[in-house]
Design a protein around this motif. Sequence first.
Motif, PDB file in Angstrom:
ATOM      1  N   VAL A  41       0.798  -1.232   0.000  1.00 11.83           N
ATOM      2  CA  VAL A  41       0.000   0.000   0.000  1.00 11.83           C
ATOM      3  C   VAL A  41       0.831   1.283   0.000  1.00 11.83           C
ATOM      4  O   VAL A  41       0.285   2.381  -0.052  1.00 11.83           O
ATOM      5  N   CYS A  42       2.162   1.171   0.053  1.00 13.93           N
ATOM      6  CA  CYS A  42       2.982   2.377   0.236  1.00 13.93           C
ATOM      7  C   CYS A  42       3.141   3.225  -1.024  1.00 13.93           C
ATOM      8  O   CYS A  42       3.364   4.431  -0.945  1.00 13.93           O
ATOM      9  N   GLY A  43       3.066   2.598  -2.187  1.00 17.95           N
ATOM     10  CA  GLY A  43       3.258   3.357  -3.417  1.00 17.95           C
ATOM     11  C   GLY A  43       4.714   3.667  -3.710  1.00 17.95           C
ATOM     12  O   GLY A  43       5.023   4.432  -4.624  1.00 17.95           O
ATOM     13  N   PHE A  44       5.635   3.082  -2.957  1.00 12.90           N
ATOM     14  CA  PHE A  44       7.059   3.291  -3.182  1.00 12.90           C
ATOM     15  C   PHE A  44       7.607   2.171  -4.077  1.00 12.90           C
ATOM     16  O   PHE A  44       6.884   1.261  -4.466  1.00 12.90           O
ATOM     17  N   ASN A  45       8.901   2.223  -4.326  1.00  8.08           N
ATOM     18  CA  ASN A  45       9.595   1.190  -5.089  1.00  8.08           C
ATOM     19  C   ASN A  45       9.393  -0.164  -4.404  1.00  8.08           C
ATOM     20  O   ASN A  45       9.598  -0.290  -3.201  1.00  8.08           O
ATOM     21  N   ASP A  46       9.010  -1.189  -5.172  1.00  9.19           N
ATOM     22  CA  ASP A  46       8.797  -2.495  -4.556  1.00  9.19           C
ATOM     23  C   ASP A  46      10.090  -3.300  -4.381  1.00  9.19           C
ATOM     24  O   ASP A  46      10.069  -4.432  -3.922  1.00  9.19           O
ATOM     25  N   GLN A  47      11.217  -2.695  -4.737  1.00  9.55           N
ATOM     26  CA  GLN A  47      12.504  -3.278  -4.359  1.00  9.55           C
ATOM     27  C   GLN A  47      12.798  -2.739  -2.962  1.00  9.55           C
ATOM     28  O   GLN A  47      13.041  -1.544  -2.798  1.00  9.55           O
ATOM     29  N   TYR A  48      12.746  -3.620  -1.982  1.00  3.12           N
ATOM     30  CA  TYR A  48      12.825  -3.128  -0.605  1.00  3.12           C
ATOM     31  C   TYR A  48      13.814  -3.917   0.237  1.00  3.12           C
ATOM     32  O   TYR A  48      14.156  -5.055  -0.066  1.00  3.12           O
TER      33      TYR A  48
END
Length: 198
Positions: A130-137
């Motif tokens: 749900v964050c809307g950030f890069n999905d490489q985490y």
Amino acid sequence: MDKNKHQTVNSGLYLVSTPIGNMEDITFRALNILSRSHIILCEDSRRSRKLLSYYKIKNKLVPYHKFNEKKISNEIIDTIKKNRIVSLITDAGTPTVSDPGLILVKKCIDENLNIYPIPGSSAVIAAISVCGFNDQYLFYGFLTKKEKELNKVLQSLSELNYSIIFFVPALKINYYISKFKTFFFDREILIAKEMTKI
């Protein structure tokens, strides 16, 4: 659920993910494994008994936590060697992920014993979705409370171009946010709380 359609369950150690607050966030597969386990290792038997009672599972519970895991791991290895099914659960979430279990997993690897992960709910994946950030985490886990050590950790992580996930206690959120402002001043932040509760 038709019990005749259950998958084969071999002897070994099963790391069974449990709900993180909402009792219904458990898989049929996890319930199958727990109901067929000879022993269920648990972090807190009082909390685990509530979950198992909810699903009418009455198998033997054995406390396994950070204070006794070194002491009893060899006994558990001996039990698995006798072709037993041993499950490990924690109070919430997945064993070894910011929870006990790593010592036992390493011993099973050393002894060439079977280890099976049984996936379940994950606060980390829920937050990323749900964050809307890069999905490489990068998942870091719990941050230290010691300021000097914390500064060193955040300085090294600030150079990485990934979404970074930390676990922090709600009561200390302002302390950690002030640190994030210093080391991640040009980054967006999502604070996720109670995602897995009812």
